[in-house]
Design an enzyme around this catalytic site. Structure first.
Site, PDB file in Angstrom:
ATOM      1  N   LEU A 219       0.571  -1.141  -0.412  1.00 24.08           N
ATOM      2  CA  LEU A 219       0.424   0.382   0.170  1.00 24.08           C
ATOM      3  C   LEU A 219       1.222   1.611  -0.698  1.00 24.08           C
ATOM      4  O   LEU A 219       1.911   1.174   0.548  1.00 24.08           O
ATOM      5  CB  LEU A 219      -0.649   0.121   1.284  1.00 24.08           C
ATOM      6  CG  LEU A 219      -2.027  -1.229   1.357  1.00 24.08           C
ATOM      7  CD1 LEU A 219      -2.310  -0.889   2.706  1.00 24.08           C
ATOM      8  CD2 LEU A 219      -2.734  -1.622   0.485  1.00 24.08           C
ATOM      9  N   ASP A 220       0.087   2.388  -0.094  1.00 23.80           N
ATOM     10  CA  ASP A 220       0.950   3.978  -0.589  1.00 23.80           C
ATOM     11  C   ASP A 220       0.182   4.359   1.082  1.00 23.80           C
ATOM     12  O   ASP A 220      -0.313   3.835   1.538  1.00 23.80           O
ATOM     13  CB  ASP A 220       0.769   4.719  -1.229  1.00 23.80           C
ATOM     14  CG  ASP A 220      -0.793   5.476  -2.220  1.00 23.80           C
ATOM     15  OD1 ASP A 220      -0.645   5.318  -2.760  1.00 23.80           O
ATOM     16  OD2 ASP A 220      -1.190   4.772  -1.048  1.00 23.80           O
ATOM     17  N   SER A 221       0.827   5.860   1.478  1.00 21.31           N
ATOM     18  CA  SER A 221       1.208   6.504   2.151  1.00 21.31           C
ATOM     19  C   SER A 221      -0.630   7.045   3.060  1.00 21.31           C
ATOM     20  O   SER A 221      -1.029   6.686   4.016  1.00 21.31           O
ATOM     21  CB  SER A 221       1.632   7.775   2.548  1.00 21.31           C
ATOM     22  OG  SER A 221       1.767   8.161   1.118  1.00 21.31           O
TER      23      SER A 221
ATOM     24  N   ARG B 108      -6.158  10.876  -4.948  1.00 24.87           N
ATOM     25  CA  ARG B 108      -5.561   9.997  -5.450  1.00 24.87           C
ATOM     26  C   ARG B 108      -4.968  10.131  -7.034  1.00 24.87           C
ATOM     27  O   ARG B 108      -4.130  10.128  -8.075  1.00 24.87           O
ATOM     28  CB  ARG B 108      -4.897   8.201  -5.981  1.00 24.87           C
ATOM     29  CG  ARG B 108      -3.836   7.103  -5.908  1.00 24.87           C
ATOM     30  CD  ARG B 108      -4.942   5.777  -5.308  1.00 24.87           C
ATOM     31  NE  ARG B 108      -5.069   6.024  -4.327  1.00 24.87           N
ATOM     32  CZ  ARG B 108      -4.427   6.140  -3.074  1.00 24.87           C
ATOM     33  NH1 ARG B 108      -3.312   5.090  -3.747  1.00 24.87           N
ATOM     34  NH2 ARG B 108      -5.280   5.506  -2.065  1.00 24.87           N
TER      35      ARG B 108
END
Lengths: 129, 132
Positions: free
Chosen positions: A84-86, B62
């Site tokens: 996963l990312d931040s 995102r």
């Protein structure tokens, strides 16, 4: 100061479980065992057990849509193991806040980036529900 | 009518990308914490869960993840904060929220759920560019 008064007041109000069971014992033994189990004014039964915390944390992580549930163990790191990312990490921390009805301050929330840290933080938090 | 006027602050100007990143996360946390109130105001309990709303917010954040200029990020955050305050103070209506955050977002010319999925490949190419 109020916190110190509270147990003193509660000690006054707390119905001693022993005395209750003695009075009801002759007529209905079943009823007395039930009444012993319901401690209506006790404030000590609300702490979460460690297994319960682990189970609920893993449930929250597994139900996150980007996570593969088979990879989730109590030792996973969100970014290294689950990919996963931040932003996903922040989202999982927010999901944990919602599940345990907590509000985690920013400094602490920044440090939580793996399952063991999350479990440890929640287990040590006095207000986790 | 609960009109809450947000205090007019000096518009933020981040010194670095790192500071802008922190601001983005703070905004995201603020939005997530106001989600229960939003669900309550617009009666969204039958339509969507809080975690789905959280995912749609993070998907929108995102979409702009590729931007590197801190001033642009500040501007986007300002728009996001304005949108959040509009939603929280009930200036929007239920169909706005459902259409913008609950339904799967489609492309600019409606290849999504509401339109007929059998639009031709020729048309899709035509919509995207002049040369195909």
């Amino acid at each position: 100061m109020a916190a110190a008064l509270r147990p003193a007041i509660l000690r006054h109000l707390r119905i001693p479980a022993q005395a209750q069971s003695l009075s009801v014992d002759q007529s209905a033994p079943f009823l007395s065992s039930v009444m012993n189990r319901i401690r209506s004014m006790s404030s000590h039964d609300e702490h979460l057990t460690h297994e319960e915390v682990v189970d609920r944390v893993l449930d929250v992580v597994k139900s996150y849509p980007k996570v593969d549930p088979s990879k989730v163990t109590p030792q996973v790191h969100f970014q290294k193991d689950l990919g996963l990312d931040s932003l996903d990490t922040v989202e999982i921390v927010m999901a944990l806040e919602e599940e345990f009805k907590l509000e985690i301050p920013d400094k602490e929330a920044d440090k939580i980036d793996s399952c063991p840290l999350a479990i440890e933080y929640i287990s040590n938090h006095p207000m986790a529900a | 009518m609960a009109f809450t006027m947000r205090a007019v602050k000096v518009p933020p100007s981040s010194a670095s990308l790192e500071e802008a990143r922190h601001r983005v996360f703070d905004f995201f946390k603020l939005a997530c914490r106001s989600l229960p109130k939003v669900m309550d105001i617009y009666n969204l309990d039958d339509v969507v869960t809080i975690s789905q709303l959280r995912s749609s917010i993070s998907a929108q954040i995102r979409k702009n993840a590729h931007i590197t200029n801190p001033k642009v990020i500040d501007m986007l955050l300002l728009k996001g904060e304005e949108e959040l305050s509009n939603i929280v103070e009930h200036a929007k209506q239920r169909h706005h929220i459902i259409g913008q955050y609950v339904v799967e977002q489609s492309g600019p010319h409606g290849e999504g759920s509401t339109k007929d999925p059998s639009t031709s490949q020729f048309l899709n190419n035509f919509y995207t560019s002049n040369y195909f």
